[in-house]
Design a protein around this motif. Structure first.
Motif, PDB file in Angstrom:
ATOM      1  N   UNK A   1      53.699  50.874 -71.613  1.00  0.00           N
ATOM      2  CA  UNK A   1      54.116  51.052 -70.224  1.00  0.00           C
ATOM      3  C   UNK A   1      55.186  50.033 -69.843  1.00  0.00           C
ATOM      4  N   UNK A   2      54.976  48.789 -70.259  1.00  0.00           N
ATOM      5  CA  UNK A   2      55.951  47.747 -69.953  1.00  0.00           C
ATOM      6  C   UNK A   2      57.280  47.983 -70.681  1.00  0.00           C
ATOM      7  N   UNK A   3      57.207  48.695 -71.807  1.00  0.00           N
ATOM      8  CA  UNK A   3      58.423  48.997 -72.574  1.00  0.00           C
ATOM      9  C   UNK A   3      59.122  50.268 -72.093  1.00  0.00           C
ATOM     10  N   UNK A   4      58.524  50.952 -71.087  1.00  0.00           N
ATOM     11  CA  UNK A   4      59.175  52.127 -70.514  1.00  0.00           C
ATOM     12  C   UNK A   4      58.499  53.446 -70.768  1.00  0.00           C
ATOM     13  N   UNK A   5      57.423  53.451 -71.572  1.00  0.00           N
ATOM     14  CA  UNK A   5      56.688  54.692 -71.827  1.00  0.00           C
ATOM     15  C   UNK A   5      55.634  54.867 -70.740  1.00  0.00           C
ATOM     16  N   UNK A   6      55.821  55.848 -69.872  1.00  0.00           N
ATOM     17  CA  UNK A   6      54.928  56.003 -68.727  1.00  0.00           C
ATOM     18  C   UNK A   6      53.985  57.206 -68.846  1.00  0.00           C
ATOM     19  N   UNK A   7      53.682  57.610 -70.072  1.00  0.00           N
ATOM     20  CA  UNK A   7      52.825  58.787 -70.269  1.00  0.00           C
ATOM     21  C   UNK A   7      51.360  58.435 -70.070  1.00  0.00           C
ATOM     22  N   UNK A   8      50.873  57.410 -70.765  1.00  0.00           N
ATOM     23  CA  UNK A   8      49.440  57.071 -70.741  1.00  0.00           C
ATOM     24  C   UNK A   8      49.199  55.875 -69.821  1.00  0.00           C
ATOM     25  N   UNK A   9      48.966  56.153 -68.540  1.00  0.00           N
ATOM     26  CA  UNK A   9      48.819  55.064 -67.561  1.00  0.00           C
ATOM     27  C   UNK A   9      47.715  55.329 -66.554  1.00  0.00           C
TER      28      UNK A   9
ATOM     29  N   UNK B   1      54.680  55.151 -52.396  1.00  0.00           N
ATOM     30  CA  UNK B   1      54.430  55.560 -53.780  1.00  0.00           C
ATOM     31  C   UNK B   1      55.676  56.190 -54.392  1.00  0.00           C
ATOM     32  N   UNK B   2      56.330  57.073 -53.623  1.00  0.00           N
ATOM     33  CA  UNK B   2      57.463  57.825 -54.161  1.00  0.00           C
ATOM     34  C   UNK B   2      58.691  56.959 -54.394  1.00  0.00           C
ATOM     35  N   UNK B   3      58.789  55.830 -53.695  1.00  0.00           N
ATOM     36  CA  UNK B   3      59.997  54.988 -53.807  1.00  0.00           C
ATOM     37  C   UNK B   3      59.743  53.673 -54.534  1.00  0.00           C
ATOM     38  N   UNK B   4      58.533  53.491 -55.054  1.00  0.00           N
ATOM     39  CA  UNK B   4      58.200  52.258 -55.785  1.00  0.00           C
ATOM     40  C   UNK B   4      59.131  52.098 -56.983  1.00  0.00           C
ATOM     41  N   UNK B   5      59.802  50.953 -57.077  1.00  0.00           N
ATOM     42  CA  UNK B   5      60.781  50.758 -58.154  1.00  0.00           C
ATOM     43  C   UNK B   5      60.458  49.567 -59.046  1.00  0.00           C
ATOM     44  N   UNK B   6      59.196  49.112 -59.013  1.00  0.00           N
ATOM     45  CA  UNK B   6      58.760  48.068 -59.941  1.00  0.00           C
ATOM     46  C   UNK B   6      57.368  48.423 -60.449  1.00  0.00           C
ATOM     47  N   UNK B   7      56.967  47.786 -61.513  1.00  0.00           N
ATOM     48  CA  UNK B   7      55.712  48.137 -62.155  1.00  0.00           C
ATOM     49  C   UNK B   7      54.542  47.424 -61.470  1.00  0.00           C
ATOM     50  N   UNK B   8      53.528  48.223 -61.142  1.00  0.00           N
ATOM     51  CA  UNK B   8      52.336  47.726 -60.471  1.00  0.00           C
ATOM     52  C   UNK B   8      51.110  48.099 -61.298  1.00  0.00           C
TER      53      UNK B   8
ATOM     54  N   UNK C   1      46.622  61.809 -57.665  1.00  0.00           N
ATOM     55  CA  UNK C   1      47.724  61.755 -56.710  1.00  0.00           C
ATOM     56  C   UNK C   1      48.593  60.522 -56.936  1.00  0.00           C
ATOM     57  N   UNK C   2      47.955  59.379 -57.181  1.00  0.00           N
ATOM     58  CA  UNK C   2      48.709  58.150 -57.453  1.00  0.00           C
ATOM     59  C   UNK C   2      49.526  58.319 -58.727  1.00  0.00           C
ATOM     60  N   UNK C   3      48.883  58.862 -59.764  1.00  0.00           N
ATOM     61  CA  UNK C   3      49.542  59.071 -61.049  1.00  0.00           C
ATOM     62  C   UNK C   3      50.748  60.009 -60.911  1.00  0.00           C
ATOM     63  N   UNK C   4      50.597  61.057 -60.088  1.00  0.00           N
ATOM     64  CA  UNK C   4      51.662  62.054 -59.948  1.00  0.00           C
ATOM     65  C   UNK C   4      52.825  61.556 -59.103  1.00  0.00           C
TER      66      UNK C   4
ATOM     67  N   UNK D   1      53.883  58.377 -58.540  1.00  0.00           N
ATOM     68  CA  UNK D   1      54.661  57.235 -59.033  1.00  0.00           C
ATOM     69  C   UNK D   1      54.440  57.036 -60.520  1.00  0.00           C
ATOM     70  N   UNK D   2      55.528  56.918 -61.246  1.00  0.00           N
ATOM     71  CA  UNK D   2      55.458  56.632 -62.674  1.00  0.00           C
ATOM     72  C   UNK D   2      55.506  55.130 -62.947  1.00  0.00           C
ATOM     73  N   UNK D   3      55.472  54.334 -61.892  1.00  0.00           N
ATOM     74  CA  UNK D   3      55.529  52.880 -62.036  1.00  0.00           C
ATOM     75  C   UNK D   3      54.189  52.216 -61.787  1.00  0.00           C
TER      76      UNK D   3
END
Length: 486
Positions: A51-59, A125-132, A151-154, A156-158
């Motif tokens: 996730x920290x490397x940019x892969x946002x599939x399994x979060x 959620x929709x505009x979050x631009x950093x990893x939380x 809903x959170x997962x859908x 925001x990918x961050x």
């Protein structure tokens, strides 16, 4: 949301952000030594790295399990990993317990996270631009927790989130949520896991025991057992009574370091009682009268001989309706406090027969009996029942781990009771393997009879008097201590 509640929630979240880093030493150390990690922690951290490397599939990770099995500790260990190994800012990691939040207002994970992002990060959620990172404990106090997670997962990918809960009941109702999450059921510790967490002692005998159980191959297991017994003799601080204490009071990290069995039993029983009084009401609307009946039911199950029992008999015993018994038993299974085995027979016959019930660990059963007083069962017979529960729970945990292959666990429902064995395990399209469990020297009459009836290539006898693994002709003798490493 009125201003007073909003202010209370803000203060709650602010305290969590401020206090959690300061509480790590209390949560992760015992007598100056840091807790070791369960295997599940080591499976979660690679997802964090990706996730920290940019892969946002399994979060979106969910850790269901019984109270006291170590779910909260895993969350704190993840927090520690993020803070001290990945150098994540504490303001970007939120840990909280829904049980605590529920005391302020009806816990709603989705609304709480929206509030957190707005007040602490000035974003949506929709505009979050950093990893939380969200580490949410006891999530089942939000009745719609799996939908909240979806809903959170859908949106925001961050966001990377881990939710724990005492059961996975909502997964049955929200298929869309289930497809998005990764589940790691956190089960009570087997003896291998106990040795790892308590003594930092590693063993890799599990695969060989699986090979023994399902293929009848004993050679590798015998070699591993010999090495293991030698290593334990030389293990620093290892007590010769350790396994006996594990057997009657173990399986839960929350009591692992208790040197006083009385304290351990009290903690275990409190966990059982909390399942009834705290967890069940989050699943359905239970009256105090129903909670009382649930406590009576587990007391009855703990004090009886193993064996199939009808819902009608249970209803008569606790003086309630069959419908109430069915509801309570179903809920107790979903909390993972108890489980059942079905008879080895065809689907039609199986539907007509009763089920056998066991507790998550023999230590749970033992704690209930210590609380309410032992039954009239002789000590040797009682310990035999605990051994049978240990075998049943170990097999069920192996099945639920999904690490090997699909198999089923049955009880022997042969019409002649004295010829029955305790369990039958069977892979799909595989042979039926009978298992007999006992305390003291076991004769081979039952196992041989079952092997003949079910055309089994071999049978297994698990006993506390067998010292080492031995295979005589087509019968495998397996020590209960070795089996508990499964």
């Amino acid at each position: 949301m009125n201003p007073e509640i909003e202010n209370s929630i803000y203060n709650f979240l602010q305290n969590q952000i401020t206090d959690t880093p300061l509480s790590l030493n209390n949560e992760l150390f015992n007598m100056g030594k840091k807790f070791n990690h369960r295997d599940e922690f080591n499976e979660i951290t690679p997802f964090i790295d990706e996730f920290l490397e940019g892969n946002n599939v399994n979060r979106y990770i969910v850790l269901p399990g019984l109270r006291g099995v170590g779910k909260t500790t895993i969350l704190f260990q993840v927090y520690d990993y993020l803070l001290n190994q990945k150098n994540i800012n504490p303001e970007e990691i939120l840990y909280f317990s829904c049980e605590e939040l529920d005391k302020i207002y009806d816990c709603d994970i989705f609304e709480t996270i929206k509030f957190y992002l707005k007040k602490f990060h000035n974003t949506l959620l929709q505009t979050l631009n950093k990893k939380i990172f969200l580490l949410i404990d006891e999530s089942h106090f939000d009745k719609d927790w799996s939908i909240s997670g979806k809903l959170i997962n859908d949106k925001s990918k961050n966001i990377f989130m881990i939710l724990t809960g005492s059961s996975a009941i909502k997964l049955e109702y929200h298929a869309e949520a289930a497809r998005r999450m990764i589940r790691y059921p956190i089960t009570p510790l087997n003896y291998s896991q106990h040795l790892k967490l308590k003594y930092d002692f590693q063993t890799d005998v599990s695969n060989d025991l699986v090979d023994l159980l399902f293929n009848g191959n004993v050679d590798n297991a015998i070699l591993k057992e010999q090495q293991l017994n030698h290593d334990l003799l030389n293990l620093r601080n290892y007590n010769s009574m350790d396994w006996d204490n594990y057997f009657k009071f173990g399986g839960f990290p929350s009591v692992m370091h208790d040197t006083n069995p009385r304290n351990a039993f009290k903690k275990l029983y409190y966990s059982v009682e909390s399942v009834i009084t705290k967890d069940l009401p989050t699943m359905t609307n239970l009256t105090s009268n129903t909670e009382t009946k649930a406590l009576r039911l587990i007391k009855f199950l703990a004090e009886k001989y193993p064996g199939d029992i009808s819902q009608n008999a249970l209803a008569n015993k606790i003086k309630t309706s069959i419908g109430t018994v069915n509801t309570i038993m179903d809920l107790l299974e979903k909390t993972h406090l108890i489980f059942h085995t079905e008879p080895y027979s065809g689907p039609n016959a199986r539907a007509k027969k009763s089920w056998q019930y066991y507790f998550a660990t023999p230590s749970v059963m033992h704690a209930i009996n210590l609380k309410f007083g032992f039954t009239s069962i002789k000590l040797s017979e009682y310990e035999g029942i605990l051994l049978e529960n240990l075998v049943a729970s170990s097999l069920v945990n192996l099945k639920n781990s999904e690490k090997f292959f699909e198999f089923n666990i049955f009880y022997d429902s042969y019409k002649v009771k004295k010829q029955r064995v305790d369990f039958i395990i069977k892979k799909e399209f595989g042979d039926a393997i009978p298992i007999e469990v006992g305390r003291g020297d076991k004769d081979t009459f039952q196992i041989k009879d079952a092997m003949k009836r079910y055309k089994s290539p071999y049978g297994i006898i698990i006993s506390d008097t067998t010292k080492t693994i031995v295979k005589e002709d087509n019968i495998i003798f397996l020590p209960i201590k070795t089996f508990s490493l499964l």
